[in-house]
Design a protein around this motif. Structure first.
Motif, PDB file in Angstrom:
ATOM      1  N   ALA A 132      21.186   6.318  70.667  1.00 22.50           N
ATOM      2  CA  ALA A 132      20.979   5.756  69.329  1.00 22.50           C
ATOM      3  C   ALA A 132      21.533   6.672  68.250  1.00 22.50           C
ATOM      4  O   ALA A 132      22.000   6.220  67.208  1.00 22.50           O
ATOM      5  N   SER A 133      21.530   7.995  68.496  1.00 24.34           N
ATOM      6  CA  SER A 133      22.034   8.976  67.531  1.00 24.34           C
ATOM      7  C   SER A 133      23.557   8.956  67.439  1.00 24.34           C
ATOM      8  O   SER A 133      24.135   9.605  66.570  1.00 24.34           O
ATOM      9  N   GLY A 134      24.223   8.243  68.362  1.00 28.41           N
ATOM     10  CA  GLY A 134      25.678   8.208  68.384  1.00 28.41           C
ATOM     11  C   GLY A 134      26.266   9.197  69.380  1.00 28.41           C
ATOM     12  O   GLY A 134      27.435   9.110  69.739  1.00 28.41           O
ATOM     13  N   ARG A 135      25.463  10.143  69.830  1.00 31.00           N
ATOM     14  CA  ARG A 135      25.887  11.133  70.814  1.00 31.00           C
ATOM     15  C   ARG A 135      25.939  10.478  72.184  1.00 31.00           C
ATOM     16  O   ARG A 135      25.297   9.473  72.413  1.00 31.00           O
ATOM     17  N   GLU A 136      26.731  11.037  73.093  1.00 34.24           N
ATOM     18  CA  GLU A 136      26.791  10.504  74.445  1.00 34.24           C
ATOM     19  C   GLU A 136      26.075  11.433  75.413  1.00 34.24           C
ATOM     20  O   GLU A 136      26.121  12.654  75.260  1.00 34.24           O
ATOM     21  N   ALA A 137      25.397  10.846  76.389  1.00 42.83           N
ATOM     22  CA  ALA A 137      24.729  11.595  77.448  1.00 42.83           C
ATOM     23  C   ALA A 137      25.295  11.121  78.774  1.00 42.83           C
ATOM     24  O   ALA A 137      25.647   9.950  78.933  1.00 42.83           O
ATOM     25  N   LEU A 138      25.390  12.044  79.733  1.00 40.10           N
ATOM     26  CA  LEU A 138      25.876  11.709  81.062  1.00 40.10           C
ATOM     27  C   LEU A 138      24.688  11.682  82.015  1.00 40.10           C
ATOM     28  O   LEU A 138      23.957  12.661  82.125  1.00 40.10           O
ATOM     29  N   VAL A 139      24.514  10.552  82.688  1.00 40.29           N
ATOM     30  CA  VAL A 139      23.404  10.378  83.623  1.00 40.29           C
ATOM     31  C   VAL A 139      23.997  10.172  85.013  1.00 40.29           C
ATOM     32  O   VAL A 139      24.775   9.233  85.207  1.00 40.29           O
ATOM     33  N   PRO A 140      23.667  11.046  85.980  1.00 40.51           N
ATOM     34  CA  PRO A 140      24.176  10.828  87.338  1.00 40.51           C
ATOM     35  C   PRO A 140      23.809   9.424  87.824  1.00 40.51           C
ATOM     36  O   PRO A 140      22.647   9.010  87.742  1.00 40.51           O
ATOM     37  N   PHE A 141      24.821   8.691  88.288  1.00 39.95           N
ATOM     38  CA  PHE A 141      24.626   7.296  88.683  1.00 39.95           C
ATOM     39  C   PHE A 141      24.144   7.253  90.130  1.00 39.95           C
ATOM     40  O   PHE A 141      24.860   6.852  91.049  1.00 39.95           O
ATOM     41  N   VAL A 142      22.893   7.703  90.316  1.00 40.41           N
ATOM     42  CA  VAL A 142      22.244   7.691  91.625  1.00 40.41           C
ATOM     43  C   VAL A 142      20.945   6.913  91.494  1.00 40.41           C
ATOM     44  O   VAL A 142      20.357   6.842  90.415  1.00 40.41           O
ATOM     45  N   GLU A 143      20.486   6.328  92.585  1.00 39.27           N
ATOM     46  CA  GLU A 143      19.322   5.449  92.544  1.00 39.27           C
ATOM     47  C   GLU A 143      18.074   6.138  92.004  1.00 39.27           C
ATOM     48  O   GLU A 143      17.263   5.514  91.322  1.00 39.27           O
ATOM     49  N   ALA A 144      17.913   7.437  92.266  1.00 34.62           N
ATOM     50  CA  ALA A 144      16.729   8.144  91.783  1.00 34.62           C
ATOM     51  C   ALA A 144      16.667   8.195  90.257  1.00 34.62           C
ATOM     52  O   ALA A 144      15.575   8.170  89.676  1.00 34.62           O
ATOM     53  N   LEU A 145      17.838   8.239  89.596  1.00 31.98           N
ATOM     54  CA  LEU A 145      17.871   8.317  88.134  1.00 31.98           C
ATOM     55  C   LEU A 145      18.212   6.985  87.473  1.00 31.98           C
ATOM     56  O   LEU A 145      17.926   6.785  86.293  1.00 31.98           O
ATOM     57  N   VAL A 146      18.841   6.092  88.226  1.00 26.39           N
ATOM     58  CA  VAL A 146      19.186   4.762  87.719  1.00 26.39           C
ATOM     59  C   VAL A 146      18.641   3.749  88.730  1.00 26.39           C
ATOM     60  O   VAL A 146      19.380   3.201  89.547  1.00 26.39           O
ATOM     61  N   PRO A 147      17.320   3.513  88.673  1.00 23.47           N
ATOM     62  CA  PRO A 147      16.704   2.662  89.692  1.00 23.47           C
ATOM     63  C   PRO A 147      17.001   1.175  89.557  1.00 23.47           C
ATOM     64  O   PRO A 147      16.813   0.430  90.517  1.00 23.47           O
ATOM     65  N   GLU A 148      17.475   0.746  88.391  1.00 20.42           N
ATOM     66  CA  GLU A 148      17.692  -0.692  88.218  1.00 20.42           C
ATOM     67  C   GLU A 148      18.913  -0.960  87.358  1.00 20.42           C
ATOM     68  O   GLU A 148      19.076  -0.389  86.275  1.00 20.42           O
ATOM     69  N   VAL A 149      19.782  -1.832  87.854  1.00 23.10           N
ATOM     70  CA  VAL A 149      20.918  -2.337  87.095  1.00 23.10           C
ATOM     71  C   VAL A 149      20.800  -3.849  87.119  1.00 23.10           C
ATOM     72  O   VAL A 149      20.841  -4.468  88.175  1.00 23.10           O
ATOM     73  N   ASP A 150      20.615  -4.435  85.941  1.00 21.32           N
ATOM     74  CA  ASP A 150      20.432  -5.882  85.822  1.00 21.32           C
ATOM     75  C   ASP A 150      21.532  -6.417  84.904  1.00 21.32           C
ATOM     76  O   ASP A 150      21.330  -6.546  83.695  1.00 21.32           O
ATOM     77  N   VAL A 151      22.693  -6.686  85.503  1.00 26.12           N
ATOM     78  CA  VAL A 151      23.844  -7.146  84.718  1.00 26.12           C
ATOM     79  C   VAL A 151      23.528  -8.467  84.036  1.00 26.12           C
ATOM     80  O   VAL A 151      23.797  -8.641  82.844  1.00 26.12           O
ATOM     81  N   GLY A 153      20.656  -9.643  83.176  1.00 27.98           N
ATOM     82  CA  GLY A 153      19.651  -9.410  82.136  1.00 27.98           C
ATOM     83  C   GLY A 153      20.145  -8.510  81.017  1.00 27.98           C
ATOM     84  O   GLY A 153      19.449  -8.292  80.021  1.00 27.98           O
ATOM     85  N   GLY A 154      21.346  -7.945  81.186  1.00 25.09           N
ATOM     86  CA  GLY A 154      21.947  -7.128  80.136  1.00 25.09           C
ATOM     87  C   GLY A 154      21.319  -5.761  79.960  1.00 25.09           C
ATOM     88  O   GLY A 154      21.325  -5.217  78.865  1.00 25.09           O
ATOM     89  N   ARG A 155      20.805  -5.163  81.073  1.00 25.50           N
ATOM     90  CA  ARG A 155      20.145  -3.860  80.909  1.00 25.50           C
ATOM     91  C   ARG A 155      20.302  -2.986  82.141  1.00 25.50           C
ATOM     92  O   ARG A 155      20.513  -3.462  83.251  1.00 25.50           O
ATOM     93  N   VAL A 156      20.192  -1.697  81.872  1.00 27.10           N
ATOM     94  CA  VAL A 156      20.160  -0.665  82.904  1.00 27.10           C
ATOM     95  C   VAL A 156      18.895   0.143  82.642  1.00 27.10           C
ATOM     96  O   VAL A 156      18.626   0.528  81.505  1.00 27.10           O
ATOM     97  N   VAL A 157      18.119   0.387  83.692  1.00 27.63           N
ATOM     98  CA  VAL A 157      16.892   1.174  83.565  1.00 27.63           C
ATOM     99  C   VAL A 157      17.153   2.548  84.169  1.00 27.63           C
ATOM    100  O   VAL A 157      17.672   2.647  85.288  1.00 27.63           O
ATOM    101  N   ILE A 158      16.820   3.588  83.391  1.00 25.87           N
ATOM    102  CA  ILE A 158      17.001   4.948  83.885  1.00 25.87           C
ATOM    103  C   ILE A 158      15.659   5.674  83.931  1.00 25.87           C
ATOM    104  O   ILE A 158      14.729   5.328  83.199  1.00 25.87           O
ATOM    105  N   ASP A 159      15.580   6.662  84.793  1.00 24.49           N
ATOM    106  CA  ASP A 159      14.395   7.509  84.932  1.00 24.49           C
ATOM    107  C   ASP A 159      14.857   8.952  84.810  1.00 24.49           C
ATOM    108  O   ASP A 159      14.928   9.684  85.804  1.00 24.49           O
ATOM    109  N   PRO A 160      15.200   9.376  83.567  1.00 24.33           N
ATOM    110  CA  PRO A 160      15.788  10.710  83.390  1.00 24.33           C
ATOM    111  C   PRO A 160      14.743  11.812  83.501  1.00 24.33           C
ATOM    112  O   PRO A 160      13.624  11.662  83.020  1.00 24.33           O
ATOM    113  N   PRO A 161      15.108  12.922  84.144  1.00 21.73           N
ATOM    114  CA  PRO A 161      14.192  14.050  84.149  1.00 21.73           C
ATOM    115  C   PRO A 161      14.076  14.622  82.736  1.00 21.73           C
ATOM    116  O   PRO A 161      14.957  14.401  81.892  1.00 21.73           O
TER     117      PRO A 161
END
Length: 170
Positions: A132-151, A153-161
């Protein structure tokens, strides 16, 4: 469906070979001698593959249209596009074009931002999230951190440490 399978890097040697940033999970199926690729930008191609080899973990490709170093250097930055059939059986495979623009939420339902892209790395892909701040963050695209991809539904759910989304803040 047209899919970007590689980005051409620097020239290698004098006979027109180039390094490539592989953007496919199946390079042995995509990079076959004799195969033609359309290109982006289009004026670089089409390109027909004349050689494929591994050089210390780096994929080198040679094209019939580029037989010397000068021609290979002119291809730098070109995207190789292949016509790939969608595998409807693989529910955990997504194309970058399907993900860009999706809303990103945490598992707790907090809005984080939106998917800006996918950064393909040798070890794993990284989800590029525009916060939201305009900055970019890199999230490893692995199931533990990205448990749900719902194309649909238009959303990606992440579980960032803790701290992952705050890295690189000034």
């Amino acid at each position: 469906m047209d899919v970007v399978v590689a980005r051409i890097g620097k020239a290698h040697g004098l006979r027109g070979e180039v390094t490539v940033e592989v953007r496919t999970d199946a390079p042995q199926e995509r990079f076959v001698v004799g195969r033609s690729f359309t290109t982006d930008p289009a004026q670089a191609g089409p390109l027909r593959l004349r050689s494929v080899r591994d050089h210390n973990g780096i994929t080198l490709l040679g094209f019939e249209e580029a037989t010397d170093r000068t021609a290979a250097e002119a291809l730098r930055g070109t995207l190789l596009v292949a016509d790939v059939e969608e595998d409807e059986d693989d529910e955990n495979a997504w194309y970058e074009k399907d993900l860009v623009g999706l809303r990103v939420l945490t598992v707790a339902g907090e809005e984080v931002g939106e998917v800006a892209g996918v950064d393909s790395r040798p070890a794993q892909d990284l989800l590029v999230v525009r916060l939201a701040s305009g900055r970019e963050a890199l999230v490893p695209f692995v199931e533990a951190l990205v448990p749900e991809v719902d194309v649909e539904g238009g959303r990606v759910v992440i579980d960032p440490p803790a701290g992952l989304l705050e890295l690189d803040e000034g």
